[in-house]
Design a protein around this motif. Structure first.
Motif, PDB file in Angstrom:
ATOM      1  N   SER A 156       0.849  -1.269  -0.047  1.00 16.33           N
ATOM      2  CA  SER A 156       0.141   0.129  -0.053  1.00 16.33           C
ATOM      3  C   SER A 156       0.918   1.246  -0.006  1.00 16.33           C
ATOM      4  N   VAL A 157       0.914   2.169  -0.916  1.00 18.76           N
ATOM      5  CA  VAL A 157       1.430   3.422  -1.024  1.00 18.76           C
ATOM      6  C   VAL A 157       0.284   4.331  -0.431  1.00 18.76           C
ATOM      7  N   ARG A 158       0.793   5.022   0.727  1.00 18.87           N
ATOM      8  CA  ARG A 158      -0.070   5.819   1.549  1.00 18.87           C
ATOM      9  C   ARG A 158       0.395   7.298   1.146  1.00 18.87           C
ATOM     10  N   LEU A 159      -0.468   7.871   0.709  1.00 15.24           N
ATOM     11  CA  LEU A 159      -0.149   9.360   0.138  1.00 15.24           C
ATOM     12  C   LEU A 159      -0.188  10.328   1.076  1.00 15.24           C
ATOM     13  N   ALA A 160       0.443  11.505   1.119  1.00 18.03           N
ATOM     14  CA  ALA A 160       0.546  12.339   2.023  1.00 18.03           C
ATOM     15  C   ALA A 160      -0.922  13.351   1.422  1.00 18.03           C
ATOM     16  N   PRO A 161      -1.400  13.942   2.211  1.00 21.63           N
ATOM     17  CA  PRO A 161      -2.850  14.807   1.789  1.00 21.63           C
ATOM     18  C   PRO A 161      -2.849  15.495   0.498  1.00 21.63           C
ATOM     19  N   THR A 162      -1.584  16.190   0.573  1.00 18.21           N
ATOM     20  CA  THR A 162      -1.373  17.206  -0.608  1.00 18.21           C
ATOM     21  C   THR A 162      -0.357  16.441  -1.332  1.00 18.21           C
ATOM     22  N   VAL A 163      -0.873  16.025  -2.471  1.00 20.06           N
ATOM     23  CA  VAL A 163      -0.135  15.497  -3.617  1.00 20.06           C
ATOM     24  C   VAL A 163      -0.151  16.529  -4.442  1.00 20.06           C
ATOM     25  N   HIS A 164       0.928  17.566  -4.730  1.00 18.41           N
ATOM     26  CA  HIS A 164       0.965  18.610  -5.376  1.00 18.41           C
ATOM     27  C   HIS A 164       1.811  18.590  -6.667  1.00 18.41           C
ATOM     28  N   GLY A 165       1.589  19.575  -7.458  1.00 21.35           N
ATOM     29  CA  GLY A 165       2.458  19.751  -8.692  1.00 21.35           C
ATOM     30  C   GLY A 165       1.262  20.040  -9.808  1.00 21.35           C
ATOM     31  N   ASP A 191      -4.389  28.541  15.927  1.00 20.79           N
ATOM     32  CA  ASP A 191      -3.219  29.250  15.457  1.00 20.79           C
ATOM     33  C   ASP A 191      -2.519  28.797  14.221  1.00 20.79           C
ATOM     34  N   GLY A 192      -3.005  27.578  13.649  1.00 17.83           N
ATOM     35  CA  GLY A 192      -2.631  27.137  12.431  1.00 17.83           C
ATOM     36  C   GLY A 192      -1.268  26.114  12.346  1.00 17.83           C
ATOM     37  N   SER A 193      -0.888  25.816  13.795  1.00 19.65           N
ATOM     38  CA  SER A 193       0.341  25.089  13.879  1.00 19.65           C
ATOM     39  C   SER A 193      -0.085  23.551  13.506  1.00 19.65           C
ATOM     40  N   ASN A 194      -1.147  23.143  13.318  1.00 16.55           N
ATOM     41  CA  ASN A 194      -1.443  21.661  12.842  1.00 16.55           C
ATOM     42  C   ASN A 194      -0.646  21.261  11.558  1.00 16.55           C
ATOM     43  N   ARG A 195      -0.240  20.137  11.543  1.00 16.92           N
ATOM     44  CA  ARG A 195       0.753  19.778  10.223  1.00 16.92           C
ATOM     45  C   ARG A 195       0.128  18.782   9.335  1.00 16.92           C
ATOM     46  N   TRP A 196       0.167  19.265   8.035  1.00 17.62           N
ATOM     47  CA  TRP A 196      -0.015  18.314   6.873  1.00 17.62           C
ATOM     48  C   TRP A 196       0.920  17.759   6.046  1.00 17.62           C
ATOM     49  N   PRO A 197       1.408  16.565   6.095  1.00 19.67           N
ATOM     50  CA  PRO A 197       2.482  16.041   5.182  1.00 19.67           C
ATOM     51  C   PRO A 197       2.267  16.272   3.705  1.00 19.67           C
ATOM     52  N   ALA A 198       3.154  16.284   2.900  1.00 19.17           N
ATOM     53  CA  ALA A 198       3.080  16.413   1.415  1.00 19.17           C
ATOM     54  C   ALA A 198       4.084  15.938   0.609  1.00 19.17           C
ATOM     55  N   VAL A 199       3.742  15.647  -0.707  1.00 17.72           N
ATOM     56  CA  VAL A 199       4.507  15.158  -1.677  1.00 17.72           C
ATOM     57  C   VAL A 199       4.431  15.546  -2.853  1.00 17.72           C
ATOM     58  N   HIS A 200       5.299  15.687  -3.740  1.00 16.83           N
ATOM     59  CA  HIS A 200       5.101  16.054  -5.244  1.00 16.83           C
ATOM     60  C   HIS A 200       4.730  14.944  -5.935  1.00 16.83           C
ATOM     61  N   GLY A 228       5.495  17.268   7.864  1.00 17.30           N
ATOM     62  CA  GLY A 228       4.379  18.142   8.229  1.00 17.30           C
ATOM     63  C   GLY A 228       4.612  19.378   8.178  1.00 17.30           C
ATOM     64  N   VAL A 229       3.865  20.165   6.992  1.00 16.11           N
ATOM     65  CA  VAL A 229       3.940  21.719   6.799  1.00 16.11           C
ATOM     66  C   VAL A 229       2.741  22.103   7.663  1.00 16.11           C
ATOM     67  N   PRO A 230       3.278  23.100   8.355  1.00 15.64           N
ATOM     68  CA  PRO A 230       2.413  23.925   9.266  1.00 15.64           C
ATOM     69  C   PRO A 230       1.184  24.550   8.557  1.00 15.64           C
ATOM     70  N   ASP A 268      -3.934  17.758  13.094  1.00 13.27           N
ATOM     71  CA  ASP A 268      -2.515  17.613  13.087  1.00 13.27           C
ATOM     72  C   ASP A 268      -2.116  16.283  12.831  1.00 13.27           C
ATOM     73  N   SER A 269      -1.464  16.109  11.649  1.00 16.52           N
ATOM     74  CA  SER A 269      -1.434  14.602  11.051  1.00 16.52           C
ATOM     75  C   SER A 269       0.046  14.440  10.718  1.00 16.52           C
ATOM     76  N   PRO A 270       1.208  14.582  11.333  1.00 15.74           N
ATOM     77  CA  PRO A 270       2.592  14.486  10.958  1.00 15.74           C
ATOM     78  C   PRO A 270       2.825  12.940  10.363  1.00 15.74           C
ATOM     79  N   ALA A 271       3.539  12.634   9.505  1.00 16.84           N
ATOM     80  CA  ALA A 271       3.751  11.242   9.204  1.00 16.84           C
ATOM     81  C   ALA A 271       5.425  11.282   8.573  1.00 16.84           C
ATOM     82  N   SER A 272       5.996  10.434   8.875  1.00 17.26           N
ATOM     83  CA  SER A 272       7.347   9.936   8.626  1.00 17.26           C
ATOM     84  C   SER A 272       7.622   9.063   7.595  1.00 17.26           C
TER      85      SER A 272
END
Length: 304
Positions: A156-165, A191-200, A228-230, A268-272
């Motif tokens: 399973s390839v788990r995508l970041a919520p922001t697959v951008h490009g 305060d917008g400190s919650n984090r979203w992972p990202a991947v191109h 995790g991008v704030p 807030d959903s950081p991922a490694s």
């Protein structure tokens, strides 16, 4: 390798197609319409007619391939009933898995990282526990990974919520831009400190190729270039490009401001992806999320 891809004409699927072809693989794409079939043919992809509800067609496509990448996502794009969407997808992967049993062929399914462990860093080894965000679609991943015990090289390839490009016209960033344009402000919650992972998108496509080529049975991989991008940084980048003020909204006002996105914008959903990088040599090389937003293509006429 001859790879069958349901979802080959989608935003992520089309990038996977390009990556596989460049690596010398053959690709067979599922097409439910003449338009999709023509797009696949132009890309040099063999066409297999059918859709996610046609289980016989899915089984035939899997039977004629050396491996399958399930890049379709009916869960968010087809019907108005989320539960019905998830069930269609579950039945589809189970049909493909039944065809692949005891063959040793690879079967890669698409999943996500957001909302699995709110407030805690998600790793590839974190147990999969249903949450309010993941409950509907998690059975799809669980089913496919379990196929590793039945002679399928499943992953399973788990995508970041922001697959951008380039070409991202329906993803979260485009949706947030639409909200900002409609409301006149680019907002974050509290305060917008919650984090979203990202991947191109192109880095994600590389990981799908690595998975179909070499992932062992029952393996989750994290398509996460940034842990995790704030969320505030995302809102600020959008505000700068649109020349709109960036503001905070309360959790109570988020539903009115963000609409359907409200349950996600404060998570807030950081991922490694440390284990994925170590195990598969995956090395993201394309622009980071904020750089990609500031490049400007999200704000021009979409190129699909």
């Amino acid at each position: 390798m001859r790879v069958f891809i349901p979802g080959a004409t989608g935003y992520v699927g089309s990038a996977i197609v390009i990556e596989l072809l460049r690596a010398g693989h053959q690709v067979v794409g599922l097409a439910r319409s003449d338009t999709s079939a023509a797009a696949l043919a132009r890309a040099g992809v063999a066409v297999h007619r059918g859709d996610l509800g046609d289980l016989g067609s899915l089984r035939a496509g899997a039977a004629g391939a050396d491996g399958v990448i399930f890049a379709a996502n009916k869960h968010i794009s087809e019907t108005t009933d989320p539960a019905a969407r998830a069930q269609v997808e579950l039945h589809a992967v189970e049909a493909i898995g039944a065809e692949l049993e005891q063959t040793g062929k690879p079967f890669v399914v698409t999943s996500g990282v957001i909302g699995r462990t709110p407030g805690r860093l998600l790793t590839e080894e974190t147990p999969a526990v249903p949450s309010a965000v993941t409950a509907l679609r998690l059975p799809v991943e669980v089913s496919v990974l379990a196929m590793g015990e039945r002679g399928v090289r499943s992953s399973s390839v788990r995508l970041a919520p922001t697959v951008h490009g380039q070409g991202d016209v329906r993803g979260f960033i485009s949706m947030l831009i639409g909200v900002a344009r409609a409301t006149g402000v680019s907002a974050f919650v509290a305060d917008g400190s919650n984090r979203w992972p990202a991947v191109h998108r192109r880095d994600a496509a590389v990981l799908f190729r690595l998975a179909v080529e070499s992932a062992p049975p029952g393996t989750p991989l994290h398509a996460v270039a940034e842990e995790g991008v704030p969320f505030r940084h995302i809102a600020e980048a959008i505000g700068r490009r649109l020349e709109l003020p960036t503001v905070s909204v309360t959790a109570e006002d988020a539903v009115q401001h963000f609409g359907p996105l409200a349950p996600l914008v404060s998570i807030d959903s950081p991922a490694s992806s440390a284990l994925t990088r170590e195990r598969f040599g995956w090395a993201p090389a394309h622009p980071a999320l904020i750089v990609d937003i500031e490049e400007g293509h999200y704000f021009r006429d979409p190129v699909v």
